[in-house]
Design a protein around this motif. Structure first.
Motif, mmCIF file in Angstrom:
data_model
loop_
_atom_site.group_PDB
_atom_site.id
_atom_site.type_symbol
_atom_site.label_atom_id
_atom_site.label_comp_id
_atom_site.label_asym_id
_atom_site.label_seq_id
_atom_site.Cartn_x
_atom_site.Cartn_y
_atom_site.Cartn_z
ATOM 1 N N TYR A 51 -41.138 19.286 87.162
ATOM 2 C CA TYR A 51 -40.063 18.544 86.509
ATOM 3 C C TYR A 51 -38.947 18.226 87.510
ATOM 4 O O TYR A 51 -38.388 17.123 87.493
ATOM 5 C CB TYR A 51 -39.485 19.330 85.336
ATOM 6 N N MET A 52 -38.621 19.166 88.378
ATOM 7 C CA MET A 52 -37.584 18.931 89.379
ATOM 8 C C MET A 52 -38.016 17.859 90.380
ATOM 9 O O MET A 52 -37.215 17.007 90.779
ATOM 10 C CB MET A 52 -37.228 20.231 90.102
ATOM 11 N N TYR A 53 -39.276 17.880 90.786
ATOM 12 C CA TYR A 53 -39.792 16.848 91.696
ATOM 13 C C TYR A 53 -39.747 15.469 91.051
ATOM 14 O O TYR A 53 -39.358 14.490 91.686
ATOM 15 C CB TYR A 53 -41.221 17.167 92.124
ATOM 16 N N VAL A 54 -40.140 15.392 89.795
ATOM 17 C CA VAL A 54 -40.124 14.105 89.092
ATOM 18 C C VAL A 54 -38.694 13.599 88.952
ATOM 19 O O VAL A 54 -38.419 12.410 89.175
ATOM 20 C CB VAL A 54 -40.812 14.237 87.713
ATOM 21 N N PHE A 55 -37.767 14.479 88.602
ATOM 22 C CA PHE A 55 -36.373 14.053 88.453
ATOM 23 C C PHE A 55 -35.781 13.639 89.792
ATOM 24 O O PHE A 55 -35.031 12.655 89.856
ATOM 25 C CB PHE A 55 -35.540 15.175 87.815
ATOM 26 N N ALA A 56 -36.120 14.329 90.866
ATOM 27 C CA ALA A 56 -35.634 13.944 92.196
ATOM 28 C C ALA A 56 -36.178 12.573 92.587
ATOM 29 O O ALA A 56 -35.437 11.736 93.127
ATOM 30 C CB ALA A 56 -36.032 14.991 93.229
ATOM 31 N N ALA A 57 -37.440 12.314 92.308
ATOM 32 C CA ALA A 57 -38.015 11.002 92.601
ATOM 33 C C ALA A 57 -37.340 9.920 91.765
ATOM 34 O O ALA A 57 -37.064 8.819 92.262
ATOM 35 C CB ALA A 57 -39.512 11.023 92.339
ATOM 36 N N TYR A 58 -37.057 10.230 90.498
ATOM 37 C CA TYR A 58 -36.351 9.281 89.631
ATOM 38 C C TYR A 58 -34.966 8.959 90.201
ATOM 39 O O TYR A 58 -34.558 7.790 90.238
ATOM 40 C CB TYR A 58 -36.237 9.871 88.230
ATOM 41 N N LEU A 59 -34.236 9.979 90.640
ATOM 42 C CA LEU A 59 -32.911 9.747 91.205
ATOM 43 C C LEU A 59 -32.974 8.929 92.489
ATOM 44 O O LEU A 59 -32.143 8.035 92.700
ATOM 45 C CB LEU A 59 -32.208 11.079 91.477
ATOM 46 N N VAL A 60 -33.942 9.201 93.352
ATOM 47 C CA VAL A 60 -34.079 8.427 94.596
ATOM 48 C C VAL A 60 -34.338 6.961 94.268
ATOM 49 O O VAL A 60 -33.703 6.062 94.844
ATOM 50 C CB VAL A 60 -35.198 9.011 95.480
ATOM 51 N N LEU A 61 -35.258 6.690 93.333
ATOM 52 C CA LEU A 61 -35.541 5.301 92.958
ATOM 53 C C LEU A 61 -34.315 4.625 92.354
ATOM 54 O O LEU A 61 -34.031 3.456 92.645
ATOM 55 C CB LEU A 61 -36.701 5.251 91.973
#
Length: 79
Positions: A51-61
């Motif tokens: 979940y943290m990896y997905v949220f970090a990727a979402y924030l980067v995008l």
């Protein structure tokens, strides 16, 4: 962590409704897509690390897209 994404889905859904009432169709569709994404993630039962990896990727995008928009596409108007 899944409850956090369900909550994010709820609030993006609220904003989608508010944008629809304000007759901002592009923002409505964007926030509806985000609502679906967050609700789907909320029910996937991933690990907290994922979940943290997905949220970090979402924030980067988001930050890359927002920076591109404000740098190259936004036309500032005053008055």
């Amino acid at each position: 962590m899944d409850k956090v994404f369900k909550t994010l889905g709820f609030w993006t859904g609220v904003f989608a409704i508010l944008f629809y009432v304000g007759d901002m169709m592009a923002m409505t569709l964007l926030f509806l897509a985000q609502t679906g994404f967050f609700i789907l993630l909320g029910y996937m039962k991933l690990t907290e690390r994922m979940y943290m990896y997905v949220f970090a990727a979402y924030l980067v995008l988001f930050f890359v897209g927002f920076t591109y928009f404000t740098t190259f596409l936004l036309e500032p108007r005053f008055g």
